[in-house]
Design a protein around this motif. Structure first.
Motif, PDB file in Angstrom:
ATOM      1  N   UNK A  91      80.163  47.062 120.790  1.00 41.68           N
ATOM      2  CA  UNK A  91      80.652  47.882 121.902  1.00 41.68           C
ATOM      3  C   UNK A  91      81.470  47.089 122.925  1.00 41.68           C
ATOM      4  N   UNK A  92      81.194  45.796 123.057  1.00 44.75           N
ATOM      5  CA  UNK A  92      81.786  45.082 124.195  1.00 44.75           C
ATOM      6  C   UNK A  92      83.295  44.937 124.098  1.00 44.75           C
ATOM      7  N   UNK A  93      83.837  44.849 122.873  1.00 46.51           N
ATOM      8  CA  UNK A  93      85.288  44.729 122.740  1.00 46.51           C
ATOM      9  C   UNK A  93      86.016  45.922 123.315  1.00 46.51           C
ATOM     10  N   UNK A 101      75.154  31.948 117.715  1.00 43.22           N
ATOM     11  CA  UNK A 101      76.216  31.169 118.345  1.00 43.22           C
ATOM     12  C   UNK A 101      77.562  31.871 118.199  1.00 43.22           C
ATOM     13  N   UNK A 102      77.830  32.428 117.026  1.00 42.17           N
ATOM     14  CA  UNK A 102      79.081  33.155 116.816  1.00 42.17           C
ATOM     15  C   UNK A 102      79.170  34.380 117.721  1.00 42.17           C
ATOM     16  N   UNK A 103      78.036  35.050 117.922  1.00 40.94           N
ATOM     17  CA  UNK A 103      78.026  36.201 118.831  1.00 40.94           C
ATOM     18  C   UNK A 103      78.333  35.764 120.268  1.00 40.94           C
ATOM     19  N   UNK A 104      77.821  34.608 120.649  1.00 41.03           N
ATOM     20  CA  UNK A 104      78.142  34.087 121.984  1.00 41.03           C
ATOM     21  C   UNK A 104      79.641  33.860 122.120  1.00 41.03           C
ATOM     22  N   UNK A 105      80.230  33.285 121.093  1.00 39.65           N
ATOM     23  CA  UNK A 105      81.676  33.043 121.130  1.00 39.65           C
ATOM     24  C   UNK A 105      82.432  34.376 121.163  1.00 39.65           C
ATOM     25  N   UNK A 106      81.905  35.375 120.475  1.00 44.97           N
ATOM     26  CA  UNK A 106      82.532  36.699 120.487  1.00 44.97           C
ATOM     27  C   UNK A 106      82.526  37.282 121.894  1.00 44.97           C
ATOM     28  N   UNK A 107      81.400  37.164 122.592  1.00 40.89           N
ATOM     29  CA  UNK A 107      81.311  37.649 123.962  1.00 40.89           C
ATOM     30  C   UNK A 107      82.300  36.904 124.859  1.00 40.89           C
ATOM     31  N   UNK A 125      58.342  35.957 140.411  1.00 39.14           N
ATOM     32  CA  UNK A 125      59.514  35.133 140.138  1.00 39.14           C
ATOM     33  C   UNK A 125      60.001  35.387 138.718  1.00 39.14           C
ATOM     34  N   UNK A 126      61.308  35.427 138.539  1.00 38.37           N
ATOM     35  CA  UNK A 126      61.878  35.717 137.227  1.00 38.37           C
ATOM     36  C   UNK A 126      63.262  35.103 137.126  1.00 38.37           C
ATOM     37  N   UNK A 127      63.721  34.960 135.904  1.00 43.88           N
ATOM     38  CA  UNK A 127      65.090  34.532 135.630  1.00 43.88           C
ATOM     39  C   UNK A 127      65.720  35.536 134.684  1.00 43.88           C
ATOM     40  N   UNK A 128      66.838  36.091 135.098  1.00 36.23           N
ATOM     41  CA  UNK A 128      67.572  37.048 134.270  1.00 36.23           C
ATOM     42  C   UNK A 128      68.789  36.356 133.675  1.00 36.23           C
ATOM     43  N   UNK A 129      68.835  36.304 132.354  1.00 36.95           N
ATOM     44  CA  UNK A 129      70.027  35.814 131.661  1.00 36.95           C
ATOM     45  C   UNK A 129      70.944  37.004 131.444  1.00 36.95           C
ATOM     46  N   UNK A 130      72.192  36.879 131.860  1.00 40.04           N
ATOM     47  CA  UNK A 130      73.099  38.022 131.821  1.00 40.04           C
ATOM     48  C   UNK A 130      74.526  37.564 131.558  1.00 40.04           C
ATOM     49  N   UNK A 131      75.214  38.314 130.723  1.00 41.90           N
ATOM     50  CA  UNK A 131      76.640  38.087 130.495  1.00 41.90           C
ATOM     51  C   UNK A 131      77.420  38.878 131.536  1.00 41.90           C
ATOM     52  N   UNK A 132      78.325  38.192 132.216  1.00 45.33           N
ATOM     53  CA  UNK A 132      79.094  38.814 133.289  1.00 45.33           C
ATOM     54  C   UNK A 132      80.582  38.539 133.076  1.00 45.33           C
ATOM     55  N   UNK A 133      81.465  39.303 133.708  1.00 43.08           N
ATOM     56  CA  UNK A 133      82.902  39.027 133.570  1.00 43.08           C
ATOM     57  C   UNK A 133      83.256  37.671 134.170  1.00 43.08           C
ATOM     58  N   UNK A 134      84.009  36.880 133.409  1.00 41.84           N
ATOM     59  CA  UNK A 134      84.465  35.597 133.938  1.00 41.84           C
ATOM     60  C   UNK A 134      85.398  35.806 135.126  1.00 41.84           C
ATOM     61  N   UNK A 135      86.216  36.833 135.035  1.00 42.09           N
ATOM     62  CA  UNK A 135      87.136  37.192 136.115  1.00 42.09           C
ATOM     63  C   UNK A 135      87.099  38.710 136.284  1.00 42.09           C
TER      64      UNK A 135
END
Length: 327
Positions: A93-95, A32-38, A58-68
Motif C-alpha cells: 500500500x505504501x507506494x 531488510x529488503x522491505x526496509x529499503x522498499x519503505x 514508559x514506551x518506545x514506538x518505532x514508526x516510519x515517517x516521511x523523510x520530508x
C-alpha cells in the motif's frame, strides 16, 4: 519541546542477518529488503521515546515517517494487525498511498521495534501510545487506517482523540461489534488456545494460519522457510503478545457500551473472511449509522490488503480524498 527521536536506519533483523552469516535467514533478509522498499518511498524509521506520563507507562514506538513531509498532503496513519511487523503488512500500500499522503506507519507495542516495560496490554494503551507518538512528532491532525487488531486500535484512537485529532477512519476486517459471548464462541470453536494459532510455534501451525487468513494461500512452502519466519517474527516478545491477545478477547476495544464514532468511517471486509464473519461488518455499519460506509471485496479473505491490494488501496485513497462515490 523536541520529540525524543532515535534513528533506526539499520533494523535489528538486518543486524541479525549480518552478524550471523553462517546461518542464512531469508526472512531477515526479506525484512531488510522491505526496509529499503519503505525508504525508496520516502519514509525513514525513527523511535519515539514516551515517558510514563504520556500513555501510562514508559514506551518506545518505532514508526516510519516521511523523510520530508509535504505540507500539501494530509497525514495518514496505517496500523497493522496481529501478525508480523508493519512493513510486512503494508508494503503493497505504501507506494501508491505515498503519492497522496504523508504516511506514518508504526509498529504497535510488542511488535517490530516498539516496546514497553509496563503491564498494560489493553487496546487503550496501544491507542494512547500512538496518540502520544504522533503528538511528539508534531502531527496535530491525521486520519487512520487499521486492519484486524489494528482496527480495534484505530477505533479506540478515534474515540479517545475525537474528530479534532482523528479526521477520517478506515476499519478493515476487525470484529469490533462482536459481543463477549460471540468472541468466546469464536475462540472455543478453534478447539485449542487461540494464541497457538495466531502465534504459531510449528511450521504446520503457520501454514494453518496462512490458510485461515489468505483466500488463496500457497499450497506448499518449504519447512525451513516456515521455521525461519516463526523464529524471526514470533519468538521475540511472545509472552507479551499472548497477554495482548487475552486482553483483546476479553475486553475488545475496552469501552462498554461500544461508542459510536463521530468521524466519517469506511468499513472494508473480505467476503471470504474466515476469522471474523461477514455479518460483523454489517453489524458495525448499522452501529455507526449514516456516517459509515461498508465496502465488501469479493474473493478476499482476512488479509485482504494482500489478497486484493490494489482494490484496498483504491478504496482507502478515494475515501480519504472524498472521491468514494466517483470511484
Amino acid at each position: 519541546m523536541e520529540p525524543a527521536l532515535k534513528s533506526t536506519s539499520l533494523p535489528a533483523l538486518a543486524r541479525r542477518f549480518l552478524l550471523f552469516p553462517n546461518r542464512l535467514s531469508l526472512v531477515s533478509f526479506q525484512d531488510l529488503l522491505l526496509s529499503r522498499s519503505f525508504q525508496r518511498r520516502g519514509l525513514i524509521p525513527v523511535s519515539v521515546d514516551l515517558p510514563p506520563s504520556a500513555a501510562g507507562a514508559a514506551a518506545t514506538i518505532h514508526i516510519w515517517i516521511p523523510a520530508e513531509p509535504r505540507h500539501s498532503l494530509p497525514p495518514l496513519v496505517l496500523i497493522h494487525g496481529f501478525g508480523a511487523n508493519a512493513k510486512w503488512q503494508w508494503d503493497r500500500q505504501i507506494g501508491p498511498l505515498s503519492r497522496f499522503f504523508n504516511l506514518y506507519v508504526p509498529d504497535l507495542i510488542h511488535f517490530g521495534g516498539s516496546r514497553s516495560d509496563g503491564k498494560d496490554f489493553s487496546v487503550g494503551f496501544q491507542s494512547r501510545c500512538l496518540a502520544a507518538a504522533m503528538k511528539q512528532l508534531g502531527v496535530s491532525k491525521y486520519s487512520v487506517v487499521g486492519i484486524s487488531y489494528g482496527g480495534y486500535v484505530a477505533y479506540r484512537l478515534a474515540t479517545d482523540a475525537g474528530p479534532a485529532v482523528v479526521d477520517r477512519v478506515v476499519i478493515m476486517t476487525a470484529g469490533i461489534g462482536a459481543t463477549a459471548e460471540e468472541t468466546k464462541a469464536l475462540a472455543e470453536k478453534e478447539k485449542r488456545d487461540v494464541s497457538e494459532i495466531l502465534l504459531p510455534r510449528k511450521p504446520e501451525d503457520l501454514m494453518a494460519l496462512m490458510r485461515r487468513s489468505v483466500h488463496r494461500p500457497p499450497r506448499w512452502m518449504p519447512t525451513f522457510l516456515l521455521r525461519d519466519f516463526i523464529e524471526v517474527m514470533y519468538t521475540e516478545h511472545r509472552k507479551e503478545r499472548v497477554e495482548l491477545l487475552k486482553e483483546l478477547l476479553t475486553k475488545g476495544v475496552g469501552i462498554d457500551p461500544l461508542p459510536v464514532l463521530d468521524q466519517e468511517t469506511l468499513i472494508i471486509w473480505g467476503d471470504q473472511d474466515n476469522v471474523f464473519p461477514l455479518h460483523l461488518a454489517h453489524r458495525l455499519q448499522r452501529h455507526l449509522g449514516e456516517k459509515s460506509t461498508l465496502e465488501i471485496i469479493p474473493d478476499a479473505g482476512h488479509a485482504l490488503q494482500l489478497d486484493k491490494s490494489n482494490c484496498v488501496t483504491d478504496l482507502i485513497e478515494n475515501f480519504m480524498l472524498d472521491k468514494l462515490d466517483d470511484s
